[in-house]
Structures are given as C-alpha cells and as structure tokens.
Design a protein around this motif. Sequence first.
Motif, PDB file in Angstrom:
ATOM      1  N   UNK A 242       0.827  -1.207   0.000  1.00 31.07           N
ATOM      2  CA  UNK A 242       0.000   0.000   0.000  1.00 31.07           C
ATOM      3  C   UNK A 242       0.863   1.259   0.000  1.00 31.07           C
ATOM      4  N   UNK A 243       1.962   1.234   0.750  1.00 28.00           N
ATOM      5  CA  UNK A 243       2.877   2.380   0.779  1.00 28.00           C
ATOM      6  C   UNK A 243       3.533   2.571  -0.590  1.00 28.00           C
ATOM      7  N   UNK A 244       3.888   1.463  -1.260  1.00 27.74           N
ATOM      8  CA  UNK A 244       4.492   1.555  -2.592  1.00 27.74           C
ATOM      9  C   UNK A 244       3.519   2.146  -3.605  1.00 27.74           C
ATOM     10  N   UNK A 245       2.283   1.664  -3.602  1.00 30.29           N
ATOM     11  CA  UNK A 245       1.288   2.172  -4.555  1.00 30.29           C
ATOM     12  C   UNK A 245       0.958   3.627  -4.242  1.00 30.29           C
ATOM     13  N   UNK A 246       0.835   3.965  -2.967  1.00 35.09           N
ATOM     14  CA  UNK A 246       0.554   5.351  -2.577  1.00 35.09           C
ATOM     15  C   UNK A 246       1.669   6.276  -3.078  1.00 35.09           C
ATOM     16  N   UNK A 247       2.929   5.820  -2.956  1.00 33.62           N
ATOM     17  CA  UNK A 247       4.062   6.613  -3.437  1.00 33.62           C
ATOM     18  C   UNK A 247       4.043   6.727  -4.958  1.00 33.62           C
ATOM     19  N   UNK A 248       3.724   5.634  -5.636  1.00 32.63           N
ATOM     20  CA  UNK A 248       3.678   5.647  -7.103  1.00 32.63           C
ATOM     21  C   UNK A 248       2.573   6.565  -7.629  1.00 32.63           C
ATOM     22  N   UNK A 249       1.462   6.643  -6.902  1.00 36.29           N
ATOM     23  CA  UNK A 249       0.328   7.461  -7.346  1.00 36.29           C
ATOM     24  C   UNK A 249       0.410   8.908  -6.866  1.00 36.29           C
ATOM     25  N   UNK A 250       1.347   9.216  -6.014  1.00 29.57           N
ATOM     26  CA  UNK A 250       1.446  10.569  -5.445  1.00 29.57           C
ATOM     27  C   UNK A 250       1.441  11.677  -6.500  1.00 29.57           C
ATOM     28  N   UNK A 251       2.180  11.561  -7.616  1.00 27.83           N
ATOM     29  CA  UNK A 251       2.155  12.649  -8.604  1.00 27.83           C
ATOM     30  C   UNK A 251       0.773  12.859  -9.238  1.00 27.83           C
ATOM     31  N   UNK A 252      -0.047  11.831  -9.296  1.00 33.04           N
ATOM     32  CA  UNK A 252      -1.393  11.992  -9.843  1.00 33.04           C
ATOM     33  C   UNK A 252      -2.320  12.699  -8.860  1.00 33.04           C
ATOM     34  N   UNK A 253      -2.091  12.469  -7.579  1.00 30.92           N
ATOM     35  CA  UNK A 253      -2.917  13.075  -6.539  1.00 30.92           C
ATOM     36  C   UNK A 253      -2.500  14.528  -6.301  1.00 30.92           C
ATOM     37  N   UNK A 254      -1.202  14.783  -6.275  1.00 24.72           N
ATOM     38  CA  UNK A 254      -0.688  16.124  -6.011  1.00 24.72           C
ATOM     39  C   UNK A 254       0.459  16.413  -6.977  1.00 24.72           C
ATOM     40  N   UNK A 255       0.194  17.144  -8.069  1.00 25.39           N
ATOM     41  CA  UNK A 255       1.223  17.405  -9.086  1.00 25.39           C
ATOM     42  C   UNK A 255       2.456  18.139  -8.555  1.00 25.39           C
ATOM     43  N   UNK A 256       2.369  18.779  -7.383  1.00 23.72           N
ATOM     44  CA  UNK A 256       3.549  19.461  -6.831  1.00 23.72           C
ATOM     45  C   UNK A 256       4.674  18.480  -6.537  1.00 23.72           C
ATOM     46  N   UNK A 257       4.324  17.230  -6.195  1.00 19.92           N
ATOM     47  CA  UNK A 257       5.349  16.228  -5.909  1.00 19.92           C
ATOM     48  C   UNK A 257       6.135  15.877  -7.166  1.00 19.92           C
ATOM     49  N   UNK A 258       5.451  15.792  -8.298  1.00 10.14           N
ATOM     50  CA  UNK A 258       6.151  15.499  -9.551  1.00 10.14           C
ATOM     51  C   UNK A 258       7.088  16.644  -9.908  1.00 10.14           C
ATOM     52  N   UNK A 259       6.628  17.874  -9.754  1.00 10.21           N
ATOM     53  CA  UNK A 259       7.479  19.037 -10.033  1.00 10.21           C
ATOM     54  C   UNK A 259       8.668  19.103  -9.115  1.00 10.21           C
TER      55      UNK A 259
END
Length: 105
Positions: free
Chosen positions: A82-99
Amino acid sequence: MSCRLDVSVVAPGTAHRNHCPHCLASLHVDRRVPGDRDADCRGRMEALSMSTRPDGEWVIIHQCASCGELSANRIAGDDNPYALVRLALRPLVDPRHAGRALFAL
C-alpha cells in the motif's frame, strides 16, 4: 526511521536493507555503492517518488533532508504494498510532488 517501527536487517529480494518496509523512509548511509555505509551525512532520506528500471524493476527515489542528495533504491519483498502504490500514485494526486522530483534532478 520515520515511523519508528522495528525493521529487520534482512531484506527479501535485495542484499542490503536500505529503507523501512513500513514507511519507505531511509537514512543517508551509503555513498556510491549500495551497502558501503560510507556516507558521512546520516540524514533522513524521504521517499520522494518511484521509478522503474528498463527490466521493469521498481525503485524508490529518496532525497536526503540534510544535504539534498538523490538516490535510487530497489524495493524489497517485504515492503508495504500500500505504501508503494501510494508513493507511485502521489504525482497523480498532487502534481507538486512530480514538479519537486523533476526540479531536484
């Protein structure tokens, strides 16, 4: 680590335990080679994002909160899925993390 849960030194699927299987945080202990434990920093490494290698293997991108260095660490067989998937999906939930990850590179 960040969650303060017990972490085994044995990491299924990898030769060196380099992050907590619960919260995915790490410590800045390796310098150039995984397992060398030669870094002087010893800062907390935040799990910033995920990436995949050409062979499809997942790696966690960590950034040191003290010195800013980035590192890529293999996932381990006992990592919380769950932690791995949450981390992988983080940029989709909050684009600031991808930036933030791209800016750090």
